[in-house]
Every structure is written in C-alpha cells, then in structure tokens.
Design an enzyme around this catalytic site. Structure first.
Site, PDB file in Angstrom:
ATOM      1  N   THR A  57      -2.494  -4.042   5.929  1.00  9.67           N
ATOM      2  CA  THR A  57      -3.641  -4.872   5.577  1.00  9.67           C
ATOM      3  C   THR A  57      -4.790  -4.634   6.541  1.00  9.67           C
ATOM      4  O   THR A  57      -4.585  -4.212   7.691  1.00  9.67           O
ATOM      5  CB  THR A  57      -3.258  -6.365   5.590  1.00  9.67           C
ATOM      6  OG1 THR A  57      -4.394  -7.146   5.237  1.00  9.67           O
ATOM      7  CG2 THR A  57      -2.760  -6.797   6.946  1.00  9.67           C
ATOM      8  N   ASP A  79      -6.935   1.818  -2.242  1.00  7.04           N
ATOM      9  CA  ASP A  79      -5.695   2.402  -1.761  1.00  7.04           C
ATOM     10  C   ASP A  79      -5.444   3.806  -2.298  1.00  7.04           C
ATOM     11  O   ASP A  79      -4.359   4.355  -2.105  1.00  7.04           O
ATOM     12  CB  ASP A  79      -4.516   1.504  -2.163  1.00  7.04           C
ATOM     13  CG  ASP A  79      -4.703   0.080  -1.685  1.00  7.04           C
ATOM     14  OD1 ASP A  79      -5.180  -0.097  -0.556  1.00  7.04           O
ATOM     15  OD2 ASP A  79      -4.380  -0.852  -2.439  1.00  7.04           O
ATOM     16  N   ASP A 105       0.349  -3.079   0.146  1.00  6.85           N
ATOM     17  CA  ASP A 105      -0.945  -3.609   0.556  1.00  6.85           C
ATOM     18  C   ASP A 105      -0.886  -5.125   0.375  1.00  6.85           C
ATOM     19  O   ASP A 105      -0.265  -5.619  -0.565  1.00  6.85           O
ATOM     20  CB  ASP A 105      -2.055  -3.013  -0.307  1.00  6.85           C
ATOM     21  CG  ASP A 105      -3.413  -3.584   0.044  1.00  6.85           C
ATOM     22  OD1 ASP A 105      -3.799  -3.524   1.216  1.00  6.85           O
ATOM     23  OD2 ASP A 105      -4.072  -4.120  -0.867  1.00  6.85           O
ATOM     24  N   LYS A 106      -1.510  -5.885   1.273  1.00 10.33           N
ATOM     25  CA  LYS A 106      -1.372  -7.339   1.215  1.00 10.33           C
ATOM     26  C   LYS A 106      -2.252  -7.969   0.148  1.00 10.33           C
ATOM     27  O   LYS A 106      -1.757  -8.589  -0.800  1.00 10.33           O
ATOM     28  CB  LYS A 106      -1.703  -7.971   2.583  1.00 10.33           C
ATOM     29  CG  LYS A 106      -1.551  -9.508   2.573  1.00 10.33           C
ATOM     30  CD  LYS A 106      -1.982 -10.114   3.887  1.00 10.33           C
ATOM     31  CE  LYS A 106      -3.482 -10.236   4.001  1.00 10.33           C
ATOM     32  NZ  LYS A 106      -4.061 -11.266   3.088  1.00 10.33           N
ATOM     33  N   THR A 107      -3.551  -7.795   0.296  1.00  8.84           N
ATOM     34  CA  THR A 107      -4.494  -8.523  -0.551  1.00  8.84           C
ATOM     35  C   THR A 107      -4.464  -8.008  -1.984  1.00  8.84           C
ATOM     36  O   THR A 107      -4.654  -6.825  -2.238  1.00  8.84           O
ATOM     37  CB  THR A 107      -5.916  -8.399   0.021  1.00  8.84           C
ATOM     38  OG1 THR A 107      -5.916  -8.842   1.370  1.00  8.84           O
ATOM     39  CG2 THR A 107      -6.885  -9.245  -0.786  1.00  8.84           C
ATOM     40  N   LYS A 146      -5.562   3.967   5.631  1.00  7.14           N
ATOM     41  CA  LYS A 146      -4.257   3.606   5.058  1.00  7.14           C
ATOM     42  C   LYS A 146      -3.395   4.836   4.811  1.00  7.14           C
ATOM     43  O   LYS A 146      -2.172   4.788   4.972  1.00  7.14           O
ATOM     44  CB  LYS A 146      -4.451   2.818   3.766  1.00  7.14           C
ATOM     45  CG  LYS A 146      -4.965   1.401   3.992  1.00  7.14           C
ATOM     46  CD  LYS A 146      -5.077   0.614   2.699  1.00  7.14           C
ATOM     47  CE  LYS A 146      -5.551  -0.814   2.969  1.00  7.14           C
ATOM     48  NZ  LYS A 146      -5.676  -1.617   1.728  1.00  7.14           N
TER      49      LYS A 146
END
Length: 693
Positions: free
Chosen positions: A530, A581, A377-379, A558
């Site tokens: 993301t 997530d 996951d990016k953030t 996701k």
C-alpha cells in the site's frame, strides 16, 4: 456500429445448419488442436448426420459379409447378394470415411501426424485388402470390419464434439444475456428498437424484470439489479441515479431510464465474451505436451503396425499380420489425447465465467497453482476504498449520536471524502441532518457552520491548534487507539467547546478476513502492499492476519516490490485494481485484476475477477489446481492406455487366445475417449462461489 458478436467471418460446414446469430461464435473455433482432428472444422451436427447415414449403410454390409454369414450359418443366395458388401462398403468408405481421410491428408500437409492420419491409414488398409479380396486377389475380406470401424469412429467423434459443444456453452450463455430489443425513449415516445439501432446518448427504458440492453448510467429512477451473470455475486445490488449499469444485468423490482454510454463491442459483456473466447482458444503447456505425445504415438503405432505385418508374415500368417496392423493403428489412435486438454479447457472456462473468473491467459491459470505468495494491494482490494465512520466519543452530558449529527450538518455542503463519510453515517443513524445556515470551508483545517444559531466547527488537530483548544482528557485513550490503527480523527467544536471526536477509516471489506484465512489454509503466504502510512497498513494487516506488509510504496515502485519477493524465491500472484497496479500485475507470475466488472480490458492481468470480492482469488487457485489435475490425469490415461494396448492389438498375446480384431479395437479406443470425457466432466462439481468454504 458493429453487432455485439461479429459472425461475418464464421466458417461452417457446407450443407450444415448456418450459425445462429444469437449464440455467438462457433464454440469449437478456439480448439485449434482439436479442430485438426475433427476434419476441417466438422462439428457435432455434421458427425451426427454422418453417423446415422453410415449406420444405415453399414447394416447391410455387415449382414452380407461372407465372414458374418459363416459365423451365423446363413447364406444370402439371391442375385447380386455378393455385390452388397463391396458396393455399399465402398460408398461407406468414401462418405463416412471422408472426414478421416481429409483430416489425415491435412495432418500430412501440416507435418503434424496424429489421430486422423492413423484412422485414415487403418480404414484405407482395410478397404484396400477387402477390395483386393473381392477381385480374388488374396482372401482378406474386411468389409464388415471396415463398416463397423467407420461407424464406431463416427459415433466417437459425434459424442466428442457434442461434449465440447456443451462445455463451450459459456459463450452462448453470455450472448443470451442480451435482450432481443430495447425500448428507446424519445421525448414522451417509447419505441421498441433492435440493439443494432442503439447509439451512444440514447435513453432506454428498463422495466422490472427486464435486462439492460447496453452499458450506461441511470438518469431516472432506482432499482435493485441482479448482476450475478457478470460478476458472480449472488446478492442483488441497488443502483440509483448516476450509477453505472452493465448490459445483460436485470432490474428486479423497478423501472429505470438509462443513458447509453457503450454499445456493441465496447460493452463490458462483449469484453467478457472476448476474454472467454480467447481463453478457450489459448494454448497451454499441457496442450503442447498432449500434441507432442499424440505425434509420438503416431510413430510408435505406425512402427508397431509395420512390425506386426513383417513378423506375422515371416511366421506364415500374412492375413493375421494385416489384421493386427489395422487393429494397432485403430487402438493406438490418440483420440483420447486429442480430447484430453480441449475438453478440460472448455469445461473450466464454462464454470469459471459465470462465477466472475475471467481467464485471459491459460498459462496464468496454470501457474496459479504454483504461487507461494499472494500480494494484495490494500485500497480498493482488501478495503472498499472509501471512508466510513468507525467510532465516536462525546463529553459527559452529550450524546455521541448528536455529535455525529452536528458534524454531518456542518459538513453537508462539503465535497471532501471525510464530509461524505460523516453525512452517510448520520443518514443511516438519524435520517436527514439539519441544514446549516452559514457554511465556510477552512482549507487544511476543516469547516465552520451555523446550525440552529450555534457555531459548529469540524476538523482535525490543526483546527484545535488554531483555536487554542486541547483535546479533552477523557478522549485520550480512545483517540490514541484510533491513531495507532492509522485512522483519521476529527473533532466537533460546539460554540468553543470540544464536545466530541469521530474516527474515520478506509473500510475493510467484510470478506477480506475470510479470503486471507482461506489462502493460509492452502499454504499461501499473504502479503499487503500500500501507499498508506506504516501504521495504517500494520493495523489492516493485524486485523486480517496478513503475514507481511510493504507500506509507503509509490505506485511506480509496486513492481519493484514484486521483484523483491521473487528474488527471495517466491512465486507471486499480484492482486490489484488494474489501474495503478499495471506494472506489478505484469511482473508477477500471475496478475489478477479485481473488481473489474465494467472494465474487462485490463491488458496487464492474466486473470480478471469481475467482482470485488477478494475471496474470488481462492477460486482461481482451486480452479488452477483442479484443471491441472484433470489435464494430467487425462494425459496419463490417454497415452498410457494406448501404449499398453498396442502389444495386445499386435497379437503378442495370441498364444494365450487374446486377440483384438479391428472392430473391437475401435470400441476399446472409444471407451478410452469416454473415460477421458467423463473424467473432465467431474470438473463441474467444483464450487467456485466466494465463501463456499
């Protein structure tokens, strides 16, 4: 309030030392398979005492043995010498052999025949034959061998239990992080109190060099904290008013006052303790295989022992057959198999927890070595999750730093994330910015403020459109580049003139590139997921060298992305912050929650990383590979050694003068255990520190 670690239900050996209330649960409690072998939960201290007592009894038994006297050509002629071996040998059988006898009975009740039953049968046969010889029934005097066998087996168990106790020290180390007492502040009075007296809402004083007694937030002061024992991060971290601190961490330089927000079992440290204990107690595929191999070895050994008696009796050597049977039962004991997996699990846990890797599910750790793709996951994972000023540009005749200062002054009263980024950047460059005398928020466009008598406006393209202004042509090249990277662009308008532009982005963690590179070197595909726009995701992926990108993904979708990768035949490890997530973490072969130093109760993850350093994911892979390798090596050695030794012990090579008496069989079996234990200890050489290579 319950204490941090509850010992009320702990069981310990009668007559042995009571558990220390400061060291956490019995470190052996988690090793279910091993405890069966250990004779009703006997621990290292019990076996140590029993070994020395048995050794004292064994010496006169061996010296008084008729066979030993014949070997060395001496004779004990005093009255009662003939009773020494039978009497003390019987006492030794009852006392020193008790853990094995009771363990064998328990294995019969549990229908899980294994090491303890083999040893029980071996010493029972030796005792019965020797007792019969004492009463002139047969001539199989095994008293000295019985004594040597029991003493050697007790020594092996003592060393085994001590090895597991040392490896399980992670739990004691976690408990030792807490101070013995806290300094509670009530008004102007500071008083020392026990940790059990703390309540939520209390204020405690943490002095320089002192440990935080409970989770809470700083309400007065600021200090640099050593959080390495919780997160594995070696660099001290500054915490100020409003910041959260965790029980067990150390204030290195200043005193702070902390308002208690969690105590006892609700603290992060207690959560970590539970995870470590659960990991040590959890079973693995390798442990199940070891248990099946030990059970199979029992039947092989029992069959070989019976065959030895029958064959040698048929050849006219019944005494040789009984000796061979005892040797077979002893040398085939799956002692090494009983130690192979629990010791590896204990050591892997003891080295991972101090490095911020908390294993909730042993199967997840085993699967980690087989993953093909790591999905980040990016953030908040590869990025910090907060906006920072990346670059700025100004018209000719204007200073870019002055443009930043004006923007920060105008945004000083705003709570918008962009405003906080501008204020933070200006503070680092210039210190405190000027104060606006008039401030007005312009929803959807920016802000307007008066600074030093000048009207300053700060906002995005919507602000320029409202004012009928155009972006200055010299800015075009820079702003287009910023937008191509997905960065936000804000403009500074000074008294109707666009004097500067500033770009703001979610800051990429400096460790992220190293994490991606290390994963590539290990043959793993790195994927980014993301909810941000495609151009933002592509820019981050390009900078970090990520292989594949899924952008504009809603949190609820996701897990569908994980399923898509799995349908392509990839085994996926999902790395996220554990908040949005959770479904994806649960669907992946391995779910890894990152940056959870103060929230270790993330149910959807199999592995929890206490720090927010993405390089720790590489440590999980390396730990998985090394742990599995040691398990396989120990299983192969433990089973292979026993199987190869059975024919020799049975007398198959007696024609060549190669025999193994019971005492030597016990030594050989113990050597096999020592090899397994030493091999497992090599795990301690594994370096799990982020960025180690």
């Amino acid at each position: 309030m319950r204490p941090l670690f509850d010992h009320d239900s702990m069981d310990h050996t009668p007559g042995g030392p009571a558990p220390d209330p400061h060291v956490g649960p019995d470190p052996h409690a988690g090793h279910a398979a091993h405890d069966r072998h250990a004779g009703h939960g006997a621990h290292g201290e019990r076996f140590r005492r029993l070994f020395w007592r048995s050794l004292i009894l064994a010496v006169p038994v061996i010296v008084a043995s008729r066979m030993v006297q014949d070997w060395f050509g001496y004779h004990l002629g005093f009255w009662g010498a003939g009773a020494i071996a039978p009497v003390l040998g019987t006492v030794l059988f009852v006392t020193g052999g008790r853990p094995f006898l009771s363990g064998g009975v328990q294995e019969i009740r549990d229908r899980t025949p294994g090491m303890m039953l083999l040893i029980a049968v071996a010493i029972s046969v030796a005792f019965g034959a020797s007792l019969a010889a004492t009463w002139h029934i047969g001539d199989l005097d095994f008293w000295w061998e019985l004594a040597a066998l029991i003493v050697i087996m007790l020594l092996g168990h003592w060393l085994e239990m001590r090895a597991i106790g040392q490896a399980s020290g992670a739990l004691e180390a976690l408990a030792a992080l807490l101070p013995d007492e806290a300094e509670r502040v009530t008004g102007d009075i500071t008083e020392p109190v026990g940790l059990g007296e703390l309540r939520i809402g209390d204020v405690v004083l943490v002095r320089p060099g002192g440990r935080v007694p409970a989770d809470g937030s700083i309400i007065d002061g600021g200090a640099t904290f050593d959080e390495s024992m919780i997160t594995g991060e070696s660099r001290p971290v500054h915490r100020g008013v409003g910041d959260r601190v965790v029980a067990g961490t150390v204030s290195t330089d200043s005193a702070v006052r902390v308002r208690v927000e969690a105590v006892g079992d609700d603290t992060a440290l207690a959560g970590i303790h539970r995870l470590v204990a659960d990991a040590q107690a959890s079973r693995s595929r390798a442990q199940a295989l070891a248990d099946r191999a030990a059970a199979a070895l029992f039947y092989v050994a029992a069959t070989a022992a019976v065959v030895s008696v029958i064959v040698w009796s048929a050849l006219g050597h019944p005494a040789t057959g009984i000796v061979a049977a005892v040797s077979v039962l002893v040398i085939a004991c799956p002692h090494a198999l009983g130690l192979a997996i629990p010791l590896v699990i204990a050591i892997s846990t003891s080295i991972s927890a101090p490095n911020g890797i908390l294993v909730k599910d042993r199967l997840a750790l085993e699967r980690m070595r087989t993953v093909d793709a790591v999905l980040f996951d990016k953030t908040g994972t590869l990025t910090r999750g907060n906006h920072v000023v990346v670059d700025r540009v100004a018209l000719d005749g204007h200073d870019p730093d002055d443009v930043l200062r004006l923007a920060a002054s105008a945004e000083g009263d705003s709570e918008h994330p962009v405003a906080r980024a501008l204020v933070a950047a200006a503070g680092r460059a210039h210190g405190e910015s000027a104060k606006a005398t008039v401030f007005e928020a312009l929803p959807g466009r920016g802000v307007r403020a008066t600074i030093d008598g000048r009207e300053i406006r700060v906002g995005g393209p919507a602000l320029l459109r409202e004012l009928g202004l155009q972006e200055p042509e010299p800015f075009h090249g820079r702003t287009e580049l910023w937008r191509s990277r997905g960065n936000a662009v804000v403009y500074v308008v000074d008294t109707g003139v666009v004097t500067g532009a500033i770009t703001i982005a979610d800051e990429i963690r400096p460790e992220s590139a190293a994490a991606v590179d290390a994963l590539h070197r290990r043959g793993k595909r790195v994927v980014l997921i993301t909810g941000d726009a495609r151009q933002v995701a592509d820019a981050v992926a390009a900078e970090l060298g990520i292989d594949e990108v899924f952008a504009d993904v809603l949190p609820a979708d996701k897990d569908a992305t994980v399923a898509t990768l799995q349908r392509r035949g990839l085994r996926v490890a999902m790395v996220g912050d554990g908040v949005n997530d959770a479904p994806a973490l649960a669907r992946a072969e391995v779910g890894i929650a990152i940056g959870a130093g103060t929230d270790v109760a993330i149910e959807s993850a199999g592995v929890v990383l206490a720090s927010d350093d993405p390089r720790s994911v590489v440590g999980v892979i390396d730990l998985s590979v090394a742990t599995y390798r040691k398990m396989v090596q120990n299983l192969v050695w433990g089973a292979g050694y026993n199987l190869a030794a059975i024919p020799v012990a049975a007398g198959a090579f007696r024609f060549a003068g190669i025999t193994i008496p019971p005492a030597l069989a016990a030594v050989a079996m113990s050597l096999s255990t020592i090899v397994v234990a030493a091999n497992a200890q090599l795990l301690r050489r594994l370096d799990l520190r982020p960025g180690r290579r």
